[in-house]
Design an enzyme around this catalytic site. Sequence first.
Site, mmCIF file in Angstrom:
data_model
loop_
_atom_site.group_PDB
_atom_site.id
_atom_site.type_symbol
_atom_site.label_atom_id
_atom_site.label_comp_id
_atom_site.label_asym_id
_atom_site.label_seq_id
_atom_site.Cartn_x
_atom_site.Cartn_y
_atom_site.Cartn_z
ATOM 1 N N ALA A 209 1.016 -1.291 -0.081
ATOM 2 C CA ALA A 209 0.086 0.014 -0.023
ATOM 3 C C ALA A 209 0.921 1.041 0.053
ATOM 4 C CB ALA A 209 -0.918 0.033 1.271
ATOM 5 N N LEU A 210 2.066 1.090 0.164
ATOM 6 C CA LEU A 210 3.116 2.337 0.281
ATOM 7 C C LEU A 210 2.485 3.253 1.050
ATOM 8 C CD1 LEU A 210 3.786 2.746 -3.725
ATOM 9 C CD2 LEU A 210 5.138 1.506 -1.823
ATOM 10 N N THR B 119 4.273 -12.081 15.111
ATOM 11 C CA THR B 119 5.598 -11.433 15.999
ATOM 12 C C THR B 119 5.547 -12.350 17.522
ATOM 13 O OG1 THR B 119 6.033 -9.684 17.271
ATOM 14 C CG2 THR B 119 3.901 -9.669 16.590
ATOM 15 N N ASP B 120 6.515 -12.297 18.192
ATOM 16 C CA ASP B 120 6.801 -12.886 19.503
ATOM 17 C C ASP B 120 5.882 -12.019 20.339
ATOM 18 O OD1 ASP B 120 8.213 -10.573 19.689
ATOM 19 O OD2 ASP B 120 9.853 -11.717 20.579
ATOM 20 N N GLU B 121 5.477 -10.848 19.985
ATOM 21 C CA GLU B 121 4.668 -9.908 20.833
ATOM 22 C C GLU B 121 3.464 -10.273 21.276
ATOM 23 O OE1 GLU B 121 4.647 -5.478 20.256
ATOM 24 O OE2 GLU B 121 6.750 -5.593 19.810
ATOM 25 N N ASN C 222 13.703 -7.801 14.827
ATOM 26 C CA ASN C 222 14.643 -7.904 13.724
ATOM 27 C C ASN C 222 15.433 -6.725 13.457
ATOM 28 O OD1 ASN C 222 13.231 -10.039 10.618
ATOM 29 N ND2 ASN C 222 12.813 -10.139 13.005
ATOM 30 N N HIS D 86 4.481 -1.326 28.152
ATOM 31 C CA HIS D 86 5.847 -1.645 27.657
ATOM 32 C C HIS D 86 6.343 -3.043 28.030
ATOM 33 C CE1 HIS D 86 10.208 -0.011 26.684
ATOM 34 N NE2 HIS D 86 9.881 -1.006 26.123
HETATM 35 P P1 NAD Z 1 7.347 -2.165 7.937
HETATM 36 O O1 NAD Z 1 6.536 -1.442 8.878
HETATM 37 O O2 NAD Z 1 8.760 -1.902 7.488
HETATM 38 O O3 NAD Z 1 6.722 -2.543 6.554
HETATM 39 C C1 NAD Z 1 5.380 -2.858 6.565
HETATM 40 C C2 NAD Z 1 4.926 -2.837 4.878
HETATM 41 O O4 NAD Z 1 3.537 -2.990 4.769
HETATM 42 C C3 NAD Z 1 5.063 -1.516 4.466
HETATM 43 O O5 NAD Z 1 5.984 -1.336 3.222
HETATM 44 C C4 NAD Z 1 3.737 -0.738 4.143
HETATM 45 O O6 NAD Z 1 3.767 -0.054 3.109
HETATM 46 C C5 NAD Z 1 3.061 -2.143 4.041
HETATM 47 N N1 NAD Z 1 1.389 -2.059 4.300
HETATM 48 C C6 NAD Z 1 1.149 -1.558 5.613
HETATM 49 N N2 NAD Z 1 -0.280 -1.502 5.457
HETATM 50 C C7 NAD Z 1 -0.667 -2.290 4.195
HETATM 51 C C8 NAD Z 1 -1.876 -2.633 3.649
HETATM 52 N N3 NAD Z 1 -3.057 -2.393 4.366
HETATM 53 N N4 NAD Z 1 -1.921 -3.302 2.537
HETATM 54 C C9 NAD Z 1 -0.514 -3.669 1.836
HETATM 55 N N5 NAD Z 1 0.429 -3.323 2.389
HETATM 56 C C10 NAD Z 1 0.554 -2.482 3.594
HETATM 57 O O7 NAD Z 1 7.296 -3.699 8.703
HETATM 58 P P2 NAD Z 1 8.501 -4.908 8.978
HETATM 59 O O8 NAD Z 1 9.310 -4.474 10.050
HETATM 60 O O9 NAD Z 1 9.088 -5.217 7.756
HETATM 61 O O10 NAD Z 1 7.408 -6.137 9.534
HETATM 62 C C11 NAD Z 1 6.641 -6.789 8.567
HETATM 63 C C12 NAD Z 1 6.212 -7.968 9.360
HETATM 64 O O11 NAD Z 1 6.867 -8.559 10.027
HETATM 65 C C13 NAD Z 1 4.778 -7.405 9.959
HETATM 66 O O12 NAD Z 1 3.702 -8.076 9.836
HETATM 67 C C14 NAD Z 1 5.639 -7.494 11.489
HETATM 68 O O13 NAD Z 1 4.352 -7.549 12.429
HETATM 69 C C15 NAD Z 1 6.386 -8.631 11.451
HETATM 70 N N6 NAD Z 1 7.411 -8.533 12.362
HETATM 71 C C16 NAD Z 1 8.323 -7.591 12.425
HETATM 72 C C17 NAD Z 1 9.291 -7.658 13.233
HETATM 73 C C18 NAD Z 1 10.346 -6.432 13.363
HETATM 74 O O14 NAD Z 1 11.278 -6.663 14.342
HETATM 75 N N7 NAD Z 1 10.234 -5.552 12.585
HETATM 76 C C19 NAD Z 1 9.453 -8.862 13.990
HETATM 77 C C20 NAD Z 1 8.822 -9.816 13.850
HETATM 78 C C21 NAD Z 1 7.579 -9.704 13.277
HETATM 79 O O1 DAU Z 2 9.319 -8.323 19.028
HETATM 80 C C1 DAU Z 2 8.877 -8.216 17.699
HETATM 81 C C2 DAU Z 2 8.731 -6.691 17.514
HETATM 82 O O2 DAU Z 2 9.814 -6.132 17.635
HETATM 83 C C3 DAU Z 2 7.967 -6.545 16.290
HETATM 84 O O3 DAU Z 2 6.650 -7.203 16.254
HETATM 85 C C4 DAU Z 2 7.666 -5.038 15.829
HETATM 86 O O4 DAU Z 2 7.164 -4.864 14.565
HETATM 87 C C5 DAU Z 2 8.859 -4.325 16.065
HETATM 88 O O5 DAU Z 2 8.664 -2.961 15.734
HETATM 89 C C6 DAU Z 2 9.405 -4.600 17.388
HETATM 90 O O6 DAU Z 2 8.723 -3.979 18.505
HETATM 91 P P1 DAU Z 2 9.199 -3.398 19.532
HETATM 92 O O7 DAU Z 2 8.552 -2.276 20.249
HETATM 93 O O8 DAU Z 2 10.181 -4.086 20.634
HETATM 94 O O9 DAU Z 2 10.620 -2.343 18.755
HETATM 95 P P2 DAU Z 2 11.211 -0.899 18.892
HETATM 96 O O10 DAU Z 2 12.406 -0.955 17.996
HETATM 97 O O11 DAU Z 2 10.398 -0.044 18.807
HETATM 98 O O12 DAU Z 2 11.636 -1.057 20.490
HETATM 99 C C7 DAU Z 2 12.667 -1.855 21.031
HETATM 100 C C8 DAU Z 2 12.819 -1.563 22.357
HETATM 101 O O13 DAU Z 2 13.873 -0.087 22.340
HETATM 102 C C9 DAU Z 2 11.789 -1.360 23.243
HETATM 103 O O14 DAU Z 2 12.007 -1.836 24.442
HETATM 104 C C10 DAU Z 2 11.421 0.251 23.403
HETATM 105 C C11 DAU Z 2 12.821 0.852 23.278
HETATM 106 N N1 DAU Z 2 13.015 2.033 22.488
HETATM 107 C C12 DAU Z 2 12.429 2.264 21.279
HETATM 108 C C13 DAU Z 2 12.628 3.183 20.633
HETATM 109 C C14 DAU Z 2 12.131 3.521 19.157
HETATM 110 C C15 DAU Z 2 13.708 3.023 23.237
HETATM 111 O O15 DAU Z 2 14.200 2.916 24.222
HETATM 112 N N2 DAU Z 2 13.891 4.261 22.343
HETATM 113 C C16 DAU Z 2 13.347 4.697 21.107
HETATM 114 O O16 DAU Z 2 13.505 5.561 20.785
#
Ligand code: NAD
Ligand code: DAU
Length: 343
Positions: A35-36, A126-128, A180, A278
């Site tokens: 969806a960008l 996600t593990d969350e 990740n 949190h």
């Molecule tokens: P991201 O936010 O970087 O990317 C999400 C993408 O989805 C974006 O390109 C956005 O444009 C697209 N999108 C959002 N809504 C949409 C819609 N309605 N239709 C089509 N596209 C849409 O996210 P990410 O970090 O790459 O995470 C990808 C997946 O992995 C998510 O499902 C997230 O829950 C899961 N995940 C992320 C992490 C992490 O640490 N980042 C860890 C575990 C699981």
């Molecule tokens: O565990 C998987 C999840 O990890 C994914 O499902 C989510 O998409 C991904 O965003 C991530 O979630 P978190 O909330 O753990 O990630 P975030 O990078 O936002 O934060 C990581 C930790 O760092 C969290 O304890 C909050 C803290 N934090 C985060 C930010 C952005 C800070 O202390 N300062 C910050 O500015």
Amino acid sequence: MKTLLVTGCAGFIGSNYCRYVLQKDADARVIGLDALTYAGNLSTMHDLKQNTRFCFYPGKIQDDTVVSGIIQAEKVDYIVNFAAESHNDRSLLNPAEFIQTDVAGVFTLLDATRKFGLRRMLHVSTDEVYGSTIDGRFTEQTPLEPNTPYSASKAGGDLQCRAHHIAYNTPVVVTRCGNNFGPWQYPEKLLPFFITRLIDNRRVPLYGDGSQVRDWVFVEDHCSGIHHVLEHGEPGQVYNIGADGEQTNIAVTRMLLELLGKPESLIKHIPDPRGNAHDRRYSIDASRLKSLGWQPEHEFSASLECTVKWYSSRQNWWREILAKPDYQAFIKRFYGKYLGEDL
Ligand code: NAD
Ligand code: DAU
């Protein structure tokens, strides 16, 4: 030739997965749908678009006409769903969009998988969804106890997958991974947010005392785990993906200071903006997936160093994002009262 519909292909993990599949499997075509939103960028897919086995459609996963049209036109065999609203902090400000994408969107993809008799759908979760644990580890049997609007919306998507398998025998598998990190991550999440600020000698906002624990996974290991589950997982099952990467936020922040040669004074402890929501600690038991023959290949500190180098050398990519009004508006709205003139 097999055809994969990869949703969320313009985001962090989705784009890395497209690269991984195209490189690993010469027999795969990848159809990207995204969806960008603010998190999805055309520049993230620049290299993918050069590949003749990749093609991109803009659109939302909750739009049944778009999803059905692509599946029929491209003769899709598999769906791998990365599309999501994915940031906890944004979900505290504006939760409604999370329900649309992370719950209704998953439903639309499941319905299409069933309607068109696709070979398999893999839903990336996600593990969350398990909530927080003080001293245990999350297995796939751990009860779902999400604590933020984001993680609750992800749990809603997971439960749709479970019910569709039970009620309709839809061939769906779910993966749940930890935090990740790696190339192409939008600079609002801890690591890219801190790396990009530190490069510019700006202070980094650490929530509370920074003692929260996250279980880090290098993005390539997440991609290989997902692909392994797509190929070898059992329909209806959930698979945790983890790499024994537990670190406190303060320890990770200090590693970044060291790698970038920056002083401790750039850490700014701020009152925890997530409050009760949190999660204190995540810890993943990935033994079910390992029993299928998968192993992570990337060690945390070496991968962190590679990631820091990547952000140092790809400044055009992230500076373009930092300059966008929607990025600046979010940072100001969420951090303004904490960072003041450091913003
Ligand atoms: P991201 O936010 O970087 O990317 C999400 C993408 O989805 C974006 O390109 C956005 O444009 C697209 N999108 C959002 N809504 C949409 C819609 N309605 N239709 C089509 N596209 C849409 O996210 P990410 O970090 O790459 O995470 C990808 C997946 O992995 C998510 O499902 C997230 O829950 C899961 N995940 C992320 C992490 C992490 O640490 N980042 C860890 C575990 C699981
Ligand atoms: O565990 C998987 C999840 O990890 C994914 O499902 C989510 O998409 C991904 O965003 C991530 O979630 P978190 O909330 O753990 O990630 P975030 O990078 O936002 O934060 C990581 C930790 O760092 C969290 O304890 C909050 C803290 N934090 C985060 C930010 C952005 C800070 O202390 N300062 C910050 O500015």
